[in-house]
Motif scaffolding. Structure first.
Motif, mmCIF file in Angstrom:
data_model
loop_
_atom_site.group_PDB
_atom_site.id
_atom_site.type_symbol
_atom_site.label_atom_id
_atom_site.label_comp_id
_atom_site.label_asym_id
_atom_site.label_seq_id
_atom_site.Cartn_x
_atom_site.Cartn_y
_atom_site.Cartn_z
ATOM 1 N N PHE A 1 38.872 39.777 50.521
ATOM 2 C CA PHE A 1 39.731 40.163 51.646
ATOM 3 C C PHE A 1 41.159 39.682 51.423
ATOM 4 N N ILE A 2 41.297 38.417 51.014
ATOM 5 C CA ILE A 2 42.628 37.859 50.779
ATOM 6 C C ILE A 2 43.333 38.606 49.657
ATOM 7 N N LEU A 3 42.592 38.893 48.585
ATOM 8 C CA LEU A 3 43.189 39.572 47.437
ATOM 9 C C LEU A 3 43.772 40.924 47.825
ATOM 10 N N PHE A 4 43.052 41.680 48.643
ATOM 11 C CA PHE A 4 43.517 43.003 49.021
ATOM 12 C C PHE A 4 44.457 43.006 50.218
ATOM 13 N N SER A 5 44.532 41.883 50.939
ATOM 14 C CA SER A 5 45.432 41.802 52.085
ATOM 15 C C SER A 5 46.836 41.376 51.685
ATOM 16 N N VAL A 6 46.892 40.434 50.773
ATOM 17 C CA VAL A 6 48.177 39.877 50.356
ATOM 18 C C VAL A 6 48.232 39.912 48.836
ATOM 19 N N THR A 7 49.266 40.532 48.319
ATOM 20 C CA THR A 7 49.392 40.597 46.858
ATOM 21 C C THR A 7 50.343 39.505 46.387
ATOM 22 N N GLU A 8 49.765 38.398 46.017
ATOM 23 C CA GLU A 8 50.528 37.271 45.510
ATOM 24 C C GLU A 8 49.730 36.663 44.361
ATOM 25 N N TRP A 9 50.401 36.248 43.314
ATOM 26 C CA TRP A 9 49.724 35.767 42.114
ATOM 27 C C TRP A 9 48.823 34.569 42.396
ATOM 28 N N LYS A 10 49.191 33.716 43.354
ATOM 29 C CA LYS A 10 48.359 32.550 43.670
ATOM 30 C C LYS A 10 46.993 32.968 44.203
ATOM 31 N N LEU A 11 46.973 34.045 44.971
ATOM 32 C CA LEU A 11 45.710 34.529 45.518
ATOM 33 C C LEU A 11 44.873 35.208 44.441
ATOM 34 N N PHE A 12 45.536 35.834 43.487
ATOM 35 C CA PHE A 12 44.822 36.435 42.372
ATOM 36 C C PHE A 12 44.130 35.350 41.540
ATOM 37 N N VAL A 13 44.801 34.228 41.326
ATOM 38 C CA VAL A 13 44.201 33.108 40.584
ATOM 39 C C VAL A 13 42.970 32.598 41.332
ATOM 40 N N TYR A 14 43.084 32.466 42.647
ATOM 41 C CA TYR A 14 41.937 32.041 43.460
ATOM 42 C C TYR A 14 40.766 33.009 43.291
ATOM 43 N N PHE A 15 41.045 34.299 43.348
ATOM 44 C CA PHE A 15 40.008 35.313 43.196
ATOM 45 C C PHE A 15 39.341 35.201 41.823
ATOM 46 N N ILE A 16 40.120 35.000 40.774
ATOM 47 C CA ILE A 16 39.577 34.864 39.417
ATOM 48 C C ILE A 16 38.684 33.630 39.317
ATOM 49 N N LEU A 17 39.088 32.536 39.944
ATOM 50 C CA LEU A 17 38.257 31.333 39.937
ATOM 51 C C LEU A 17 36.922 31.579 40.630
ATOM 52 N N VAL A 18 36.949 32.263 41.761
ATOM 53 C CA VAL A 18 35.716 32.567 42.493
ATOM 54 C C VAL A 18 34.828 33.497 41.662
ATOM 55 N N ILE A 19 35.401 34.526 41.077
ATOM 56 C CA ILE A 19 34.624 35.470 40.268
ATOM 57 C C ILE A 19 34.019 34.767 39.052
ATOM 58 N N SER A 20 34.774 33.866 38.430
ATOM 59 C CA SER A 20 34.231 33.145 37.269
ATOM 60 C C SER A 20 33.027 32.290 37.674
ATOM 61 N N THR A 21 33.068 31.738 38.866
ATOM 62 C CA THR A 21 31.931 30.960 39.358
ATOM 63 C C THR A 21 30.719 31.856 39.564
ATOM 64 N N TRP A 22 30.934 33.030 40.123
ATOM 65 C CA TRP A 22 29.848 33.991 40.318
ATOM 66 C C TRP A 22 29.245 34.409 38.984
ATOM 67 N N ILE A 23 30.088 34.731 38.036
ATOM 68 C CA ILE A 23 29.601 35.188 36.732
ATOM 69 C C ILE A 23 28.781 34.090 36.068
ATOM 70 N N SER A 24 29.297 32.872 36.054
ATOM 71 C CA SER A 24 28.547 31.785 35.422
ATOM 72 C C SER A 24 27.242 31.505 36.164
ATOM 73 N N THR A 25 27.262 31.619 37.471
ATOM 74 C CA THR A 25 26.055 31.377 38.249
ATOM 75 C C THR A 25 24.970 32.387 37.904
ATOM 76 N N PHE A 26 25.303 33.655 37.917
ATOM 77 C CA PHE A 26 24.271 34.672 37.731
ATOM 78 C C PHE A 26 23.903 34.929 36.278
ATOM 79 N N LEU A 27 24.814 34.686 35.356
ATOM 80 C CA LEU A 27 24.483 34.923 33.949
ATOM 81 C C LEU A 27 23.918 33.679 33.260
ATOM 82 N N TYR A 28 24.249 32.502 33.744
ATOM 83 C CA TYR A 28 23.833 31.282 33.067
ATOM 84 C C TYR A 28 22.840 30.457 33.893
ATOM 85 N N PHE A 29 23.174 30.173 35.141
ATOM 86 C CA PHE A 29 22.382 29.235 35.925
ATOM 87 C C PHE A 29 21.129 29.852 36.552
ATOM 88 N N VAL A 30 21.223 31.050 37.055
ATOM 89 C CA VAL A 30 20.044 31.673 37.666
ATOM 90 C C VAL A 30 18.902 31.819 36.656
#
Length: 88
Positions: free
Chosen positions: A16-45
């Motif tokens: 929601f934040i990524l698509f509501s406000v286009t600012e590089w700081k929010l994009f970095v936050y989104f990338i951090l969250v996505i990286s956590t998801w990817i590592s969780t489902f591909l490695y930890f699960v």
């Protein structure tokens, strides 16, 4: 049962934040969250699934212990970046 709902909430907020406000700081936050998801489902699960099925237990535990340090780093970076976002 505990972590999954929280992760879905976090992903929803990050998207929601990524698509509501286009600012590089929010994009970095989104990338951090996505990286956590990817590592969780591909490695930890799969490792947790091995433990549940009692397959290759000692190797799975060793990999979980090692991998959890990286996941702790990911969550710490997300927290620190969130503090930066809120304080700016």
């Amino acid at each position: 049962m505990i972590v999954a709902p929280l992760m879905f909430i976090q992903l929803t907020i990050a998207t929601f934040i990524l698509f509501s406000v286009t600012e590089w700081k929010l994009f970095v936050y989104f990338i951090l969250v996505i990286s956590t998801w990817i590592s969780t489902f591909l490695y930890f699960v799969p490792l947790h699934r091995n433990l549940t099925k009692q397959i290759n237990m000692s190797e799975s535990v060793r990999r979980l212990e090692k991998g959890n340090w990286w996941r702790a780093l990911q969550w710490s970076l997300i927290f620190i970046w969130s503090v930066i976002l809120v304080s700016s």
